[in-house]
Design a protein around this motif. Sequence first.
Motif, PDB file in Angstrom:
ATOM      1  N   GLY A 113       0.805  -1.218   0.000  1.00  0.00           N
ATOM      2  CA  GLY A 113       0.000   0.000   0.000  1.00  0.00           C
ATOM      3  C   GLY A 113       0.831   1.257   0.000  1.00  0.00           C
ATOM      4  O   GLY A 113       0.486   2.224   0.664  1.00  0.00           O
ATOM      5  N   ASN A 164      -5.397   6.129  -3.650  1.00  0.00           N
ATOM      6  CA  ASN A 164      -5.082   5.026  -4.548  1.00  0.00           C
ATOM      7  C   ASN A 164      -4.716   5.541  -5.929  1.00  0.00           C
ATOM      8  O   ASN A 164      -5.320   6.499  -6.433  1.00  0.00           O
ATOM      9  CB  ASN A 164      -6.263   4.060  -4.657  1.00  0.00           C
ATOM     10  CG  ASN A 164      -6.383   3.176  -3.436  1.00  0.00           C
ATOM     11  OD1 ASN A 164      -5.445   3.055  -2.659  1.00  0.00           O
ATOM     12  ND2 ASN A 164      -7.547   2.568  -3.261  1.00  0.00           N
ATOM     13  N   GLY A 170      -4.555   0.957  -7.076  1.00  0.00           N
ATOM     14  CA  GLY A 170      -4.006   0.630  -5.761  1.00  0.00           C
ATOM     15  C   GLY A 170      -3.249  -0.685  -5.715  1.00  0.00           C
ATOM     16  O   GLY A 170      -2.727  -1.067  -4.671  1.00  0.00           O
ATOM     17  N   GLN A 195      -0.227   3.843  -4.348  1.00  0.00           N
ATOM     18  CA  GLN A 195      -0.808   5.093  -3.881  1.00  0.00           C
ATOM     19  C   GLN A 195       0.017   6.268  -4.390  1.00  0.00           C
ATOM     20  O   GLN A 195       1.211   6.127  -4.686  1.00  0.00           O
ATOM     21  CB  GLN A 195      -0.866   5.130  -2.353  1.00  0.00           C
ATOM     22  CG  GLN A 195      -1.841   4.132  -1.738  1.00  0.00           C
ATOM     23  CD  GLN A 195      -1.907   4.268  -0.226  1.00  0.00           C
ATOM     24  OE1 GLN A 195      -0.912   4.570   0.419  1.00  0.00           O
ATOM     25  NE2 GLN A 195      -3.095   4.051   0.335  1.00  0.00           N
TER      26      GLN A 195
END
Length: 378
Positions: A113, A164, A170, A195
């Motif tokens: 992430g 995202n 994402g 991101q």
Amino acid sequence: MKADFYETLGVARGADEKQLKAAYRKLAMQFHPDRNPGDHAAEIKFKEIGEAYDCLKDPQKRAAYDRFGHAAFEHGGGGGGFSNGFGGGGFSDIFEDIFGEMMGGGGRRRSTGGRERGADLRYNMEITLEEAYTGKTAQIRVPSSIACTDCSGTGAKPGTQPVNCAMCGGHGKVRASQGFFSIERVCPQCGGRGQTIKDPCPKCNGQGRTIQERSLSVNIPAGIEDGTRIRLSNEGEAGLRGGPSGDLYIFLAVKPHEFFQRDGADLYCRVPISMTAAALGGQFEVTTLDGTQTRVKVPDGTQNGKQFRLKGKGMPVLRQAQMGDLYIQTAVETPQNLTKRQKELLEEFDAISSKENSPQSAGFFSRMKDFFESFGER
């Protein structure tokens, strides 16, 4: 013809994950290119080991290999419907999974992430033999990156959050289809992070971390040896955008001592004694590492190099209630700067000496003479 993967790793077909990993670790260290510079055969073997382990460590790949052999990964992995192909994360990923805690490049940086694990750091520390004997708690100052206090490590301007990536949704990767093939590659817009940051934090410029010197406490146990590595988890470089921190490795070096030499838990000390003390006997005191005085008795007729063992006067055994020994080695010193009277006394002593007073030297020359006489008769 390709070698059997199990034979390459030297394990049985029923080997479990732990056995596979142990076999790979041993062979990878043995054939690693850094240990075999310029050895092409070792480089090939190293790649074969990695390929074998990459397959067998994955339950799905291993099941397909056990059923179809190498054919399971040919032509796009057609055998048995195994379609994700060989290679997966690549050989470098395998090696870093097992040796990631070792120094050399900061270990593997995992991205989740948009967050990346920080690099591992190395700190070299030198201690004295006395400190290795007693142990100590040392305070060190380490310049490293820490999570930005303004954005809490996100990299985004306070009051905002990363969003995202619009290109990959994402995932950090994008797919491109070409005929029957589908190619997955790192998203060019977010660099694989998944991101993006529209408004970067002004303090850290969107990195999520800043440079700062930190004070850390390091516990050095009694009996620690030269070259020991101490790991401080999560005390390395801060991760990017809130990612986990790396580790800090303390590499210890023990300074050479003026009087003692160390061999594991045992200590050695060379003590010069006079010729008369060696001949007539006597005693002397040595100071051990714990600061106490220990008396050593020298019997008459002591020869050069004679060792005396002082039990339990060596180094502590790391994390055990045991002590090594101290070995005192005598060095018989030949008198120098003799006066006329001293020389006269030694000459008088030599005149009345017999073979029994110096059996080694007398016996040596006698044996040498007999040897060469018998050698000439052959």
